[in-house]
Design a protein around this motif. Structure first.
Motif, PDB file in Angstrom:
ATOM      1  N   VAL A 111       0.823  -1.217   0.000  1.00  0.00           N
ATOM      2  CA  VAL A 111       0.000   0.000   0.000  1.00  0.00           C
ATOM      3  C   VAL A 111       0.855   1.263   0.000  1.00  0.00           C
ATOM      4  O   VAL A 111       0.401   2.317  -0.408  1.00  0.00           O
ATOM      5  CB  VAL A 111      -1.004   0.041   1.185  1.00  0.00           C
ATOM      6  N   LEU A 112       2.111   1.147   0.427  1.00  0.00           N
ATOM      7  CA  LEU A 112       3.016   2.294   0.449  1.00  0.00           C
ATOM      8  C   LEU A 112       3.617   2.568  -0.921  1.00  0.00           C
ATOM      9  O   LEU A 112       3.998   3.698  -1.213  1.00  0.00           O
ATOM     10  CB  LEU A 112       4.121   2.044   1.468  1.00  0.00           C
ATOM     11  N   GLY A 113       3.678   1.544  -1.768  1.00  0.00           N
ATOM     12  CA  GLY A 113       4.243   1.711  -3.103  1.00  0.00           C
ATOM     13  C   GLY A 113       5.702   1.332  -3.189  1.00  0.00           C
ATOM     14  O   GLY A 113       6.367   1.620  -4.182  1.00  0.00           O
ATOM     15  N   ILE A 114       6.222   0.665  -2.171  1.00  0.00           N
ATOM     16  CA  ILE A 114       7.609   0.201  -2.185  1.00  0.00           C
ATOM     17  C   ILE A 114       7.657  -1.115  -2.949  1.00  0.00           C
ATOM     18  O   ILE A 114       6.941  -2.056  -2.624  1.00  0.00           O
ATOM     19  CB  ILE A 114       8.148   0.037  -0.748  1.00  0.00           C
ATOM     20  N   LYS A 115       8.523  -1.162  -3.971  1.00  0.00           N
ATOM     21  CA  LYS A 115       8.600  -2.357  -4.815  1.00  0.00           C
ATOM     22  C   LYS A 115       9.861  -3.173  -4.586  1.00  0.00           C
ATOM     23  O   LYS A 115       9.919  -4.344  -4.944  1.00  0.00           O
ATOM     24  CB  LYS A 115       8.505  -1.948  -6.286  1.00  0.00           C
ATOM     25  N   ASP A 116      10.911  -2.571  -4.029  1.00  0.00           N
ATOM     26  CA  ASP A 116      12.181  -3.258  -3.791  1.00  0.00           C
ATOM     27  C   ASP A 116      12.601  -3.016  -2.346  1.00  0.00           C
ATOM     28  O   ASP A 116      13.038  -1.918  -1.993  1.00  0.00           O
ATOM     29  CB  ASP A 116      13.263  -2.725  -4.741  1.00  0.00           C
ATOM     30  N   VAL A 117      12.493  -4.050  -1.530  1.00  0.00           N
ATOM     31  CA  VAL A 117      12.825  -3.893  -0.114  1.00  0.00           C
ATOM     32  C   VAL A 117      13.090  -5.269   0.503  1.00  0.00           C
ATOM     33  O   VAL A 117      12.558  -6.287   0.041  1.00  0.00           O
ATOM     34  CB  VAL A 117      11.693  -3.159   0.650  1.00  0.00           C
ATOM     35  N   LEU A 118      13.929  -5.272   1.523  1.00  0.00           N
ATOM     36  CA  LEU A 118      14.181  -6.467   2.321  1.00  0.00           C
ATOM     37  C   LEU A 118      13.665  -6.177   3.720  1.00  0.00           C
ATOM     38  O   LEU A 118      14.036  -5.163   4.311  1.00  0.00           O
ATOM     39  CB  LEU A 118      15.677  -6.785   2.383  1.00  0.00           C
ATOM     40  N   ALA A 119      12.816  -7.034   4.253  1.00  0.00           N
ATOM     41  CA  ALA A 119      12.261  -6.801   5.591  1.00  0.00           C
ATOM     42  C   ALA A 119      12.197  -8.120   6.347  1.00  0.00           C
ATOM     43  O   ALA A 119      11.966  -9.180   5.758  1.00  0.00           O
ATOM     44  CB  ALA A 119      10.877  -6.183   5.501  1.00  0.00           C
ATOM     45  N   LYS A 120      12.413  -8.030   7.648  1.00  0.00           N
ATOM     46  CA  LYS A 120      12.347  -9.211   8.500  1.00  0.00           C
ATOM     47  C   LYS A 120      11.688  -8.824   9.805  1.00  0.00           C
ATOM     48  O   LYS A 120      11.999  -7.787  10.386  1.00  0.00           O
ATOM     49  CB  LYS A 120      13.776  -9.730   8.769  1.00  0.00           C
ATOM     50  N   SER A 121      10.755  -9.655  10.250  1.00  0.00           N
ATOM     51  CA  SER A 121      10.104  -9.391  11.535  1.00  0.00           C
ATOM     52  C   SER A 121      10.573 -10.417  12.551  1.00  0.00           C
ATOM     53  O   SER A 121      10.715 -11.601  12.237  1.00  0.00           O
ATOM     54  CB  SER A 121       8.583  -9.410  11.398  1.00  0.00           C
ATOM     55  N   PHE A 122      10.813  -9.949  13.760  1.00  0.00           N
ATOM     56  CA  PHE A 122      11.274 -10.788  14.858  1.00  0.00           C
ATOM     57  C   PHE A 122      10.293 -10.689  16.008  1.00  0.00           C
ATOM     58  O   PHE A 122       9.516  -9.753  16.089  1.00  0.00           O
ATOM     59  CB  PHE A 122      12.651 -10.319  15.358  1.00  0.00           C
TER      60      PHE A 122
END
Length: 167
Positions: A111-122
């Protein structure tokens, strides 16, 4: 105001209020909304029916939009956000990488429009806390223009570094 917002329902839960006369059932909806151009909002809505709970949450989320500075299709630098026992790390990625994120964080990036990102949730995987942790991380981002005005420098000095002379 254009209506080009994207709404994603993160969770719908049935909630119960116990009264003297018995149980009263209702619904709680958690919604993320954004315009795919750097604006995002989250909200929760409660009602007796699912559809009206989602409608309430969507209306509240559109009122509480925040602006997130992006660098093209990614974030400018790595950020960490926390909410409750959930922790989210968001890092920039090269063009063409895609959204490497799971579950609720992926919805936020969409929904933010970010197409290239690495994310990790802990930590805790509670969807609401993960969304709030990722929003907390995104709220820490600053644009080059903002950093330049804070430091009293030009954008070129901030981007290239102050140690490089303009000669």
């Amino acid at each position: 105001m254009e209506n080009n917002f994207v709404d994603v329902v993160i969770s719908v839960r049935r909630v119960t209020k116990v009264t003297k006369g018995g149980k009263r059932f209702g619904f709680s909806a958690f919604v993320v909304t954004g315009d795919r151009c750097g604006k995002i909002g989250i909200a929760q809505g409660k009602s007796k029916e699912v559809s009206s709970a989602i409608a309430k949450a969507t209306a509240r989320a559109r009122k509480k939009l925040i602006e997130v500075p992006l660098r093209g299709t990614t974030v400018a630098y790595p950020v960490v956000g926390q909410h409750g026992a959930s922790k989210v790390i968001i890092c920039s990625a090269f063009r063409g990488t895609g959204v490497i994120a799971g579950g609720a964080v992926r919805a936020v990036m969409d929904v933010l429009g970010i197409k290239d990102v690495l994310a990790k949730s802990f930590g805790a995987s509670n969807k609401q806390n993960v969304v709030k942790a990722s929003l907390n991380a995104l709220a820490k981002l600053r644009s080059a223009q903002h950093l330049a005005t804070l430091r009293g420098k030009t954008i070129e000095e901030v981007v290239r570094g102050a140690h490089v002379s303009a000669e």
